[in-house]
Structure formats: C-alpha cells, structure tokens
Design an enzyme around this catalytic site. Sequence first.
Site, PDB file in Angstrom:
ATOM      1  CB  ILE A  12       1.314  -5.345 -11.306  1.00  0.00           C
ATOM      2  CG1 ILE A  12       1.921  -5.978 -10.043  1.00  0.00           C
ATOM      3  CG2 ILE A  12       0.230  -6.248 -11.882  1.00  0.00           C
ATOM      4  CD1 ILE A  12       0.991  -6.020  -8.840  1.00  0.00           C
ATOM      5  CG  PHE A  80      -2.080  -1.521 -12.704  1.00  0.00           C
ATOM      6  CD1 PHE A  80      -2.024  -2.807 -12.189  1.00  0.00           C
ATOM      7  CD2 PHE A  80      -2.503  -1.350 -14.010  1.00  0.00           C
ATOM      8  CE1 PHE A  80      -2.379  -3.900 -12.965  1.00  0.00           C
ATOM      9  CE2 PHE A  80      -2.864  -2.435 -14.795  1.00  0.00           C
ATOM     10  CZ  PHE A  80      -2.802  -3.712 -14.271  1.00  0.00           C
ATOM     11  CB  SER A 124      -4.224  -6.083  -1.831  1.00  0.00           C
ATOM     12  OG  SER A 124      -3.382  -6.807  -0.974  1.00  0.00           O
ATOM     13  CE1 TYR A 148      -1.438  -0.865  -1.067  1.00  0.00           C
ATOM     14  CE2 TYR A 148      -1.440  -2.890   0.215  1.00  0.00           C
ATOM     15  CZ  TYR A 148      -1.492  -2.250  -0.998  1.00  0.00           C
ATOM     16  OH  TYR A 148      -1.622  -2.984  -2.159  1.00  0.00           O
ATOM     17  CE  LYS A 152      -4.334  -1.168  -3.341  1.00  0.00           C
ATOM     18  NZ  LYS A 152      -4.391  -0.630  -4.688  1.00  0.00           N
ATOM     19  CG  ASN A 178       2.098 -12.637  -1.182  1.00  0.00           C
ATOM     20  OD1 ASN A 178       0.912 -12.789  -0.893  1.00  0.00           O
ATOM     21  ND2 ASN A 178       2.975 -12.193  -0.318  1.00  0.00           N
ATOM     22  CG  ASN A 198       6.799  -6.829  -0.481  1.00  0.00           C
ATOM     23  OD1 ASN A 198       6.690  -5.800  -1.127  1.00  0.00           O
ATOM     24  ND2 ASN A 198       5.908  -7.189   0.417  1.00  0.00           N
ATOM     25  CG  ASP A 291       4.361 -10.763   8.704  1.00  0.00           C
ATOM     26  OD1 ASP A 291       3.782  -9.913   7.998  1.00  0.00           O
ATOM     27  OD2 ASP A 291       5.573 -11.040   8.585  1.00  0.00           O
TER      28      ASP A 291
HETATM   29  P1  NAD Z   1       4.267  -0.027  -8.366  1.00  0.00           P
HETATM   30  O1  NAD Z   1       4.572   0.969  -7.312  1.00  0.00           O
HETATM   31  O2  NAD Z   1       5.381  -0.734  -9.018  1.00  0.00           O
HETATM   32  O3  NAD Z   1       3.383   0.661  -9.514  1.00  0.00           O
HETATM   33  C1  NAD Z   1       2.476   1.707  -9.257  1.00  0.00           C
HETATM   34  C2  NAD Z   1       2.743   2.785 -10.299  1.00  0.00           C
HETATM   35  O4  NAD Z   1       1.830   3.871 -10.071  1.00  0.00           O
HETATM   36  C3  NAD Z   1       4.153   3.376 -10.213  1.00  0.00           C
HETATM   37  O5  NAD Z   1       4.737   3.362 -11.497  1.00  0.00           O
HETATM   38  C4  NAD Z   1       3.937   4.804  -9.708  1.00  0.00           C
HETATM   39  O6  NAD Z   1       4.902   5.690 -10.227  1.00  0.00           O
HETATM   40  C5  NAD Z   1       2.525   5.100 -10.203  1.00  0.00           C
HETATM   41  N1  NAD Z   1       1.765   6.079  -9.405  1.00  0.00           N
HETATM   42  C6  NAD Z   1       1.566   6.109  -8.064  1.00  0.00           C
HETATM   43  N2  NAD Z   1       0.810   7.167  -7.732  1.00  0.00           N
HETATM   44  C7  NAD Z   1       0.507   7.829  -8.884  1.00  0.00           C
HETATM   45  C8  NAD Z   1      -0.241   8.992  -9.187  1.00  0.00           C
HETATM   46  N3  NAD Z   1      -0.847   9.712  -8.249  1.00  0.00           N
HETATM   47  N4  NAD Z   1      -0.324   9.378 -10.483  1.00  0.00           N
HETATM   48  C9  NAD Z   1       0.289   8.679 -11.471  1.00  0.00           C
HETATM   49  N5  NAD Z   1       1.015   7.559 -11.246  1.00  0.00           N
HETATM   50  C10 NAD Z   1       1.123   7.139  -9.954  1.00  0.00           C
HETATM   51  O7  NAD Z   1       3.235  -1.074  -7.735  1.00  0.00           O
HETATM   52  P2  NAD Z   1       2.758  -2.490  -8.278  1.00  0.00           P
HETATM   53  O8  NAD Z   1       3.406  -3.556  -7.474  1.00  0.00           O
HETATM   54  O9  NAD Z   1       2.862  -2.515  -9.741  1.00  0.00           O
HETATM   55  O10 NAD Z   1       1.232  -2.454  -7.832  1.00  0.00           O
HETATM   56  C11 NAD Z   1       0.210  -2.012  -8.705  1.00  0.00           C
HETATM   57  C12 NAD Z   1      -1.107  -1.990  -7.931  1.00  0.00           C
HETATM   58  O11 NAD Z   1      -1.370  -3.289  -7.415  1.00  0.00           O
HETATM   59  C13 NAD Z   1      -1.090  -1.050  -6.735  1.00  0.00           C
HETATM   60  O12 NAD Z   1      -2.355  -0.424  -6.635  1.00  0.00           O
HETATM   61  C14 NAD Z   1      -0.873  -1.976  -5.562  1.00  0.00           C
HETATM   62  O13 NAD Z   1      -1.417  -1.468  -4.371  1.00  0.00           O
HETATM   63  C15 NAD Z   1      -1.611  -3.233  -6.021  1.00  0.00           C
HETATM   64  N6  NAD Z   1      -1.099  -4.460  -5.380  1.00  0.00           N
HETATM   65  C16 NAD Z   1       0.233  -4.748  -5.428  1.00  0.00           C
HETATM   66  C17 NAD Z   1       0.719  -5.899  -4.795  1.00  0.00           C
HETATM   67  C18 NAD Z   1       2.194  -6.219  -4.806  1.00  0.00           C
HETATM   68  O14 NAD Z   1       2.624  -7.014  -3.970  1.00  0.00           O
HETATM   69  N7  NAD Z   1       2.991  -5.675  -5.710  1.00  0.00           N
HETATM   70  C19 NAD Z   1      -0.170  -6.757  -4.115  1.00  0.00           C
HETATM   71  C20 NAD Z   1      -1.521  -6.442  -4.115  1.00  0.00           C
HETATM   72  C21 NAD Z   1      -1.995  -5.289  -4.741  1.00  0.00           C
HETATM   73  N1  UFG Z   2       9.440 -12.194   5.169  1.00  0.00           N
HETATM   74  C1  UFG Z   2      10.625 -12.525   5.794  1.00  0.00           C
HETATM   75  N2  UFG Z   2      11.682 -11.671   5.652  1.00  0.00           N
HETATM   76  C2  UFG Z   2      11.633 -10.534   4.908  1.00  0.00           C
HETATM   77  C3  UFG Z   2      10.407 -10.209   4.279  1.00  0.00           C
HETATM   78  C4  UFG Z   2       9.330 -11.060   4.433  1.00  0.00           C
HETATM   79  O1  UFG Z   2      10.716 -13.546   6.476  1.00  0.00           O
HETATM   80  O2  UFG Z   2      12.641  -9.797   4.836  1.00  0.00           O
HETATM   81  C5  UFG Z   2       8.297 -13.119   5.284  1.00  0.00           C
HETATM   82  C6  UFG Z   2       7.065 -12.505   5.943  1.00  0.00           C
HETATM   83  O3  UFG Z   2       7.139 -12.620   7.333  1.00  0.00           O
HETATM   84  C7  UFG Z   2       5.937 -13.333   5.295  1.00  0.00           C
HETATM   85  C8  UFG Z   2       6.474 -13.670   3.905  1.00  0.00           C
HETATM   86  O4  UFG Z   2       7.884 -13.478   3.985  1.00  0.00           O
HETATM   87  O5  UFG Z   2       5.774 -14.539   6.010  1.00  0.00           O
HETATM   88  C9  UFG Z   2       5.931 -12.776   2.816  1.00  0.00           C
HETATM   89  O6  UFG Z   2       6.128 -11.404   3.189  1.00  0.00           O
HETATM   90  P1  UFG Z   2       5.945 -10.220   2.135  1.00  0.00           P
HETATM   91  O7  UFG Z   2       6.282  -8.949   2.849  1.00  0.00           O
HETATM   92  O8  UFG Z   2       6.673 -10.521   0.884  1.00  0.00           O
HETATM   93  O9  UFG Z   2       4.391 -10.290   1.767  1.00  0.00           O
HETATM   94  P2  UFG Z   2       3.095 -10.132   2.681  1.00  0.00           P
HETATM   95  O10 UFG Z   2       2.271 -11.361   2.466  1.00  0.00           O
HETATM   96  O11 UFG Z   2       3.427  -9.767   4.059  1.00  0.00           O
HETATM   97  O12 UFG Z   2       2.360  -8.872   2.017  1.00  0.00           O
HETATM   98  C10 UFG Z   2       2.328  -8.641   0.599  1.00  0.00           C
HETATM   99  C11 UFG Z   2       2.168  -7.149   0.359  1.00  0.00           C
HETATM  100  C12 UFG Z   2       0.826  -6.697   0.854  1.00  0.00           C
HETATM  101  C13 UFG Z   2      -0.250  -7.519   0.204  1.00  0.00           C
HETATM  102  C14 UFG Z   2      -0.025  -8.985   0.434  1.00  0.00           C
HETATM  103  C15 UFG Z   2      -1.037  -9.800  -0.310  1.00  0.00           C
HETATM  104  O13 UFG Z   2       3.196  -6.423   1.000  1.00  0.00           O
HETATM  105  O14 UFG Z   2       0.614  -5.363   0.532  1.00  0.00           O
HETATM  106  O15 UFG Z   2       1.286  -9.349   0.004  1.00  0.00           O
HETATM  107  O16 UFG Z   2      -1.076  -9.413  -1.645  1.00  0.00           O
HETATM  108  F1  UFG Z   2      -1.442  -7.179   0.720  1.00  0.00           F
END
Ligand code: NAD
Ligand code: UFG
Length: 329
Positions: A12, A80, A124, A148, A152, A178, A198, A291
């Site tokens: 992100i 992030f 999140s 996790y 948050k 998501n 995911n 879930d």
């Molecule tokens: P990501 O893992 O792709 O990116 C996180 C980045 O932070 C990585 O590049 C990693 O190398 C860096 N990082 C981690 N710890 C570090 C540290 N101590 N010092 C320096 N760099 C560090 O994750 P993302 O999907 O881009 O998510 C970004 C943020 O959004 C995270 O905080 C995550 O929890 C939150 N978030 C993500 C999702 C999702 O589904 N992707 C959903 C909700 C919230």
């Molecule tokens: N699912 C499957 N098969 C898979 C993976 C997922 O059927 O192999 C289903 C899950 O059961 C769920 C849906 O797909 O119904 C989405 O699952 P994800 O794992 O992609 O996403 P979640 O909603 O469970 O969780 C994600 C992140 C969390 C975050 C949340 C909301 O993993 O950290 O989205 O942002 F909090």
Amino acid sequence: MKILVTGGMGYIGSHTCVELLNDGYEIVVIDDFSNSKPEVEDKIKTITGKDFKFYEGDIKNRKLLNKIFEENKIDAVMHFAGYKAVGESVKKPLMYYDNNLNTTLTLLDVMKEHGCNKFIFSSSATVYGKPHTLPILEDFPLSTTNPYGTTKLMIEMILKDLFIADNDLNITILRYFNPIGAHESGLIGENPNDIPNNLMPYIVKVATGEYECLSVFGNDYDTHDGTGVRDYIHVVDLAKGHIKALENMNGLKYYNLGTGNGFSVLDLVNTFEKVNNVKVNYKIAPRREGDIDACYADASLAKKELGWETTKTIEDMCKDAYNFVIKNK
Ligand code: NAD
Ligand code: UFG
C-alpha cells in the site's frame, strides 16, 4: 510539503508514494525490506518520473529516525510500516507487538522532538471484530481476535491518549477494508513470496498455475451464495484516500476506507475468470477459524469530510491484480 512514508516500499505504501509524487508532494521513504524488495524504489521513480530520498533501515532505530528528521524538514508522516499476517501473529505474538508497537512509539516520540504534528496511521477493519450489523460505521464497538488486530487497536488507543495530552496534534486513523489490485502499469503490486493467507494473491497463484486449487473456506455462511463477503478496495483508490486525508487533517479523526460494497469469494473468483479469461480451480473447504460471514464499510464519512470515494470496479481490481503478476513472473 514533505511527507515521510514509513514502509513505503510495501504494497500500500508504494502505491501511495506514486500518488503523492503525482500530486506534487515531496516524499522521504524509510523501509527495512522485511516484507518488500529494493527494486520497488526504481519502479516508483519510473512510474512517476520523479525522484525521492530513500533510507534503508528499521524504524525502531531512533538514531536513524533522528537523522531523517534532521536531514529533512518533515511536515507529515504516513505510517504504513508494520507486520500484517494474521496467522503469523498468532504464532509469533511478541514479534508483532514488538514491531508494530515499538516502531510507532519511537516514531511518535521522534516526531514530537522535531515538532512534526501530522500523523496518518494505517489501521484496519479488523478492529471491528465481529460486527453486529452491516454496513460498518466508524463508531461501532471495537474488539479483536488475533495479536495483529490487537496491535492495531492498541495503537489506536495510544493515539487517542496522545491526542488528549496534546491537542495540537493532527492524527488521522484510516481503517482499511480489503485492499487488492495493483497499479495499472503492472510495475508495482502484491506478490507474496510465502504461501498467501489472503484471497486475491491466492487466486492469482492458482490462475498462473503455481498452485493447483483454491480452497474456498466455507459455503454455509449467511451470505447470498454461502461464501464469505468482504469489501474489496482497489489499492490505487486506497492510496488516493491518503492524499485526501492529508489535505483534510483536523484533530483526531477516524475514517473507513472501503467501497461500501460486499462481494463473496465466489463473486471474486467468477469475476477474475471472466475479465482475465482464465480458469481458477477451486474446492469447498471447511471454514477458516476466526472468519466472519460478512464485512463491508459505510464509507460515507470519508466522502462527506474528505471528499473521497472509490472509482475502480471489482473488474478493475481483478484485471490489475493479474496483470501485475503476469508482468512480474
Ligand atoms: P506490506 O508488508 O506490503 O508493507 C509494509 C512495509 O513495511 C514493508 O515494505 C516492510 O518491509 C516495512 N516494514 C515492516 N516493519 C518495518 C520496520 N520495523 N522498519 C522499517 N520498515 C518496516 O504491507 P501493506 O499491505 O502495504 O500494509 C501497510 C499497512 O497497512 C500495514 O500497517 C498493515 O497492517 C495495514 N493494513 C494492511 C491491510 C492489507 O490487507 N494489506 C489491511 C488493513 C491494514
Ligand atoms: N478465503 C478463502 N480462501 C483463501 C483465502 C481466503 O476462501 O485461500 C476467504 C476467507 O474465508 C474470507 C475471504 O476469502 O471469506 C477474504 O479473506 P482474506 O484473508 O483475503 O481477508 P480477511 O477479510 O480475512 O482479512 C483481511 C486481512 C486482515 C484485515 C482485513 C480487513 O488479512 O488483516 O482483511 O482489512 F484486517
């Protein structure tokens, strides 16, 4: 205006760097590559045609953070960086509490030392736990089901206390639903090295033949086709939400960033197959522990106060996710 983007090489963060640069912001990025790759830096520069300063290192390293704030006049921070895998957090809770909490505490402290008072935090939808009704509003009760998610929620609580102590701060907490998809250039996106937890990254790996079959976790949920429903949001729409948040900071604010629409697992599989003209083999498997049936946002507050809404469709998300992986195979 100069923005420090922590974790800016990640999924992100990298898309947000692109949007910031395209909108004329200067950025400084820190990442330790614990979950990203060094080549992302050049890819962001290629997409935008713009340069930026990058520091490799851990945000828990106060000396490095001080150096960054001394060398750059940082006006705002987008935080992030953190670990994000739910399953891993259950197995390694201390690693998650250490990284997610200590990065944030060190960062906030160094920001204060340097008089930086604007902070945007990646939270999140996981902080809503199991919602009693849908769609989810920002003032719904909060709870978590894994370490996790607890990191948050704990950070949200820390930020609230900090704001009570110092009203000059501007803190915006963005609760993502998501995020899926990728930049339309196909240069940046999400392609985890490990077995993905995911749904979308797993679908992509089945479509490319890396994995044989997707396990659909449960088809007896209380949803239109029995499979889990989520609010999938294109990562570029999400990134744009950060710019709107930055432009509208005012005290302590919380916003849902989602589309407001729910799609089931099978909706996503069917759309992916249709727009990319590929087969995604799947089988119905038992429910995954923890879930919930359905989760989608009421995103009207972000629309009203930030002037932000999503523009990309579920088809765009499926097309861009596949395009990225095909181009980077
Ligand atoms: P990501 O893992 O792709 O990116 C996180 C980045 O932070 C990585 O590049 C990693 O190398 C860096 N990082 C981690 N710890 C570090 C540290 N101590 N010092 C320096 N760099 C560090 O994750 P993302 O999907 O881009 O998510 C970004 C943020 O959004 C995270 O905080 C995550 O929890 C939150 N978030 C993500 C999702 C999702 O589904 N992707 C959903 C909700 C919230
Ligand atoms: N699912 C499957 N098969 C898979 C993976 C997922 O059927 O192999 C289903 C899950 O059961 C769920 C849906 O797909 O119904 C989405 O699952 P994800 O794992 O992609 O996403 P979640 O909603 O469970 O969780 C994600 C992140 C969390 C975050 C949340 C909301 O993993 O950290 O989205 O942002 F909090």
